[in-house]
Structure formats: C-alpha cells, structure tokens
Design a protein around this motif. Structure first.
Motif, PDB file in Angstrom:
ATOM      1  N   GLY A  43      40.629  32.375  34.996  1.00  0.00           N
ATOM      2  CA  GLY A  43      40.461  31.302  34.029  1.00  0.00           C
ATOM      3  C   GLY A  43      41.679  30.996  33.195  1.00  0.00           C
ATOM      4  N   THR A  44      42.636  31.935  33.126  1.00  0.00           N
ATOM      5  CA  THR A  44      43.917  31.718  32.451  1.00  0.00           C
ATOM      6  C   THR A  44      44.999  32.314  33.341  1.00  0.00           C
ATOM      7  N   PRO A  45      46.265  31.944  33.138  1.00  0.00           N
ATOM      8  CA  PRO A  45      47.321  32.545  33.962  1.00  0.00           C
ATOM      9  C   PRO A  45      47.321  34.074  33.914  1.00  0.00           C
ATOM     10  N   LEU A  46      47.166  34.639  32.715  1.00  0.00           N
ATOM     11  CA  LEU A  46      47.133  36.096  32.608  1.00  0.00           C
ATOM     12  C   LEU A  46      45.921  36.668  33.333  1.00  0.00           C
ATOM     13  N   ALA A  47      44.757  36.086  33.086  1.00  0.00           N
ATOM     14  CA  ALA A  47      43.537  36.601  33.697  1.00  0.00           C
ATOM     15  C   ALA A  47      43.558  36.450  35.218  1.00  0.00           C
ATOM     16  N   GLU A  48      44.173  35.386  35.734  1.00  0.00           N
ATOM     17  CA  GLU A  48      44.284  35.219  37.176  1.00  0.00           C
ATOM     18  C   GLU A  48      45.191  36.300  37.780  1.00  0.00           C
ATOM     19  N   SER A  49      46.242  36.660  37.064  1.00  0.00           N
ATOM     20  CA  SER A  49      47.105  37.753  37.533  1.00  0.00           C
ATOM     21  C   SER A  49      46.337  39.069  37.570  1.00  0.00           C
ATOM     22  N   LEU A  50      45.542  39.322  36.542  1.00  0.00           N
ATOM     23  CA  LEU A  50      44.720  40.523  36.523  1.00  0.00           C
ATOM     24  C   LEU A  50      43.666  40.480  37.624  1.00  0.00           C
ATOM     25  N   ARG A  51      43.145  39.286  37.925  1.00  0.00           N
ATOM     26  CA  ARG A  51      42.158  39.134  38.998  1.00  0.00           C
ATOM     27  C   ARG A  51      42.715  39.643  40.329  1.00  0.00           C
ATOM     28  N   GLU A  52      43.942  39.257  40.626  1.00  0.00           N
ATOM     29  CA  GLU A  52      44.561  39.698  41.881  1.00  0.00           C
ATOM     30  C   GLU A  52      44.630  41.219  41.960  1.00  0.00           C
ATOM     31  N   MET A  53      44.929  41.859  40.853  1.00  0.00           N
ATOM     32  CA  MET A  53      44.974  43.319  40.819  1.00  0.00           C
ATOM     33  C   MET A  53      43.577  43.908  40.998  1.00  0.00           C
ATOM     34  N   ILE A  54      42.616  43.354  40.279  1.00  0.00           N
ATOM     35  CA  ILE A  54      41.246  43.873  40.325  1.00  0.00           C
ATOM     36  C   ILE A  54      40.659  43.769  41.722  1.00  0.00           C
TER      37      ILE A  54
END
Length: 212
Positions: A43-54
């Motif tokens: 939903g945000t650039p930071l959260a999308e980056s974390l999504r890829e890790m998760i």
C-alpha cells in the motif's frame, strides 16, 4: 462530509476474494463515492518493499509478524487514516485479521503478542481507539478446494506454497476471528463467481451500504 467506510476482504490463498475488487470499487464509484483501494502487506513504497521480503525471504515467525505490523503502520499513517479522514471508501485486500489467521493460527505464533502489536500499531488518537474495519468480507473456502485452485496459479510465494494442513489452520484462525464479530460477513467462496458476487452485494445491502 460523507461518512467514511473501511471495508476489508479476507480469506485463505485461493479463495478468490481479489477477483471481486474491481466490481466493488466500481459499485461504490457508481454511487459517487471516492474510493481508495489498497492491499496488505503493501500500500506504500515502504510497505511494498517489506511485502517482497515477507512473501519471499525465509524468516522466523516473530520477524515475520514484526515486518507485517511495520508495513501496516506505514500503510495506516500514509494511506488508510488520511483516506478515512477525507470520507473515502477504503477497500483493503487483507488487514489485521490475516495476521491473526496466518502468523497466529498458521504459524502458531503467540496471539497475545499479536494483540499487543495490534494495539500499538492501530491505536488512534489520544484515547488509543483501535482502528478496525467497518465491514470484513470473509471469503470462506475449504483448504482442499483452494489448493486445487492454486495448483494452476503462477509460481507460488512462500505462503501459497504451504501445505493444506497449514491452510486448515489459517482457515480455523479466520473462523475464530469471525466468531461473534458483527463486522464479519461470511461469503461462501466455493460457489460460482456470479453467486459469490451476489453474496457480496447482499452483505453490503443488508448493512445499508448499497441499494438492495
């Protein structure tokens, strides 16, 4: 200002919830409502980056839970809270119920710890009122049926690749979360797509959110 609406869609992988996002958005826009459509993790650039890790990196359950809630905090602050303050309809593909279902029931992680993280991350205002959806559409599907659907999907991420037993636990986590919670509307996701959409329309109409 029009009253805001926070609507979430939940269910195990393969339940088909995401296939109804376009129709939901169009339905509310046809009523003249402003719609913010988003997802978790993400939903945000930071959260999308974390999504890829998760979704792709190996990690222990505590690390996974912390990353999920870190992504959620940024998502709330930057997207969800401002949209609700404007009076938007916020349609979110997964929210905290997924964390209790996947990290809690699925991974066996401590639900009390998840509850504390929920309070810290979703507390709003001086009184710390917990941000929760107004309505959660729970797409309930037998894990065996979901597994058959996922078998023909793209290269699975590390959640989609989990065993049927894992998804049984996740499904039980959703059922426990929904028990006695008035904001949940159970959708029988084993039916055909048109029938599923009809259930979604009925759930919205019963709450006066769309015309019957």
């Amino acid at each position: 200002m029009t009253a805001p609406l926070f609507l979430t869609l939940e269910g195990i992988d393969g339940a088909g919830k995401s296939s109804h996002l376009d129709a939901l958005e169009a339905l509310f826009r046809s009523q003249g409502r402003a719609v913010t459509r988003t997802r978790e993790p993400g939903g945000t650039p930071l959260a999308e980056s974390l999504r890829e890790m998760i979704l792709n990196d190996a990690m222990d359950p505590l690390t996974e839970a912390l990353l999920v809630f870190a992504a959620r905090r940024d998502h709330i602050v930057r997207v969800i809270a401002p949209a609700l303050a404007r009076g938007d309809v916020v349609i979110c593909d997964r929210f905290t119920d997924a964390t209790f279902a996947y990290q809690g029931a699925g991974r066996g992680f401590d639900a009390q710890v998840l509850g504390r993280l929920e309070q810290w991350v979703q507390g709003q205002g001086e009184d710390g009122e917990l941000l929760q959806p107004d309505l959660t559409l729970w797409f309930d599907l037998p894990p065996e049926v979901a597994a058959a659907r996922l078998a023909d999907a793209r290269q699975p991420d590390r959640f989609e690749a989990q065993s049927t037993d894992f998804f049984r636990r996740v499904a039980s986590g959703y059922a426990a979360r929904a028990a006695g919670a008035a904001r949940f509307a159970r959708i029988d996701a084993e039916r055909g797509r048109d029938e599923v959409w009809q259930q979604v329309r009925e759930a919205l109409a019963q709450r006066g959110l769309v015309p019957a």
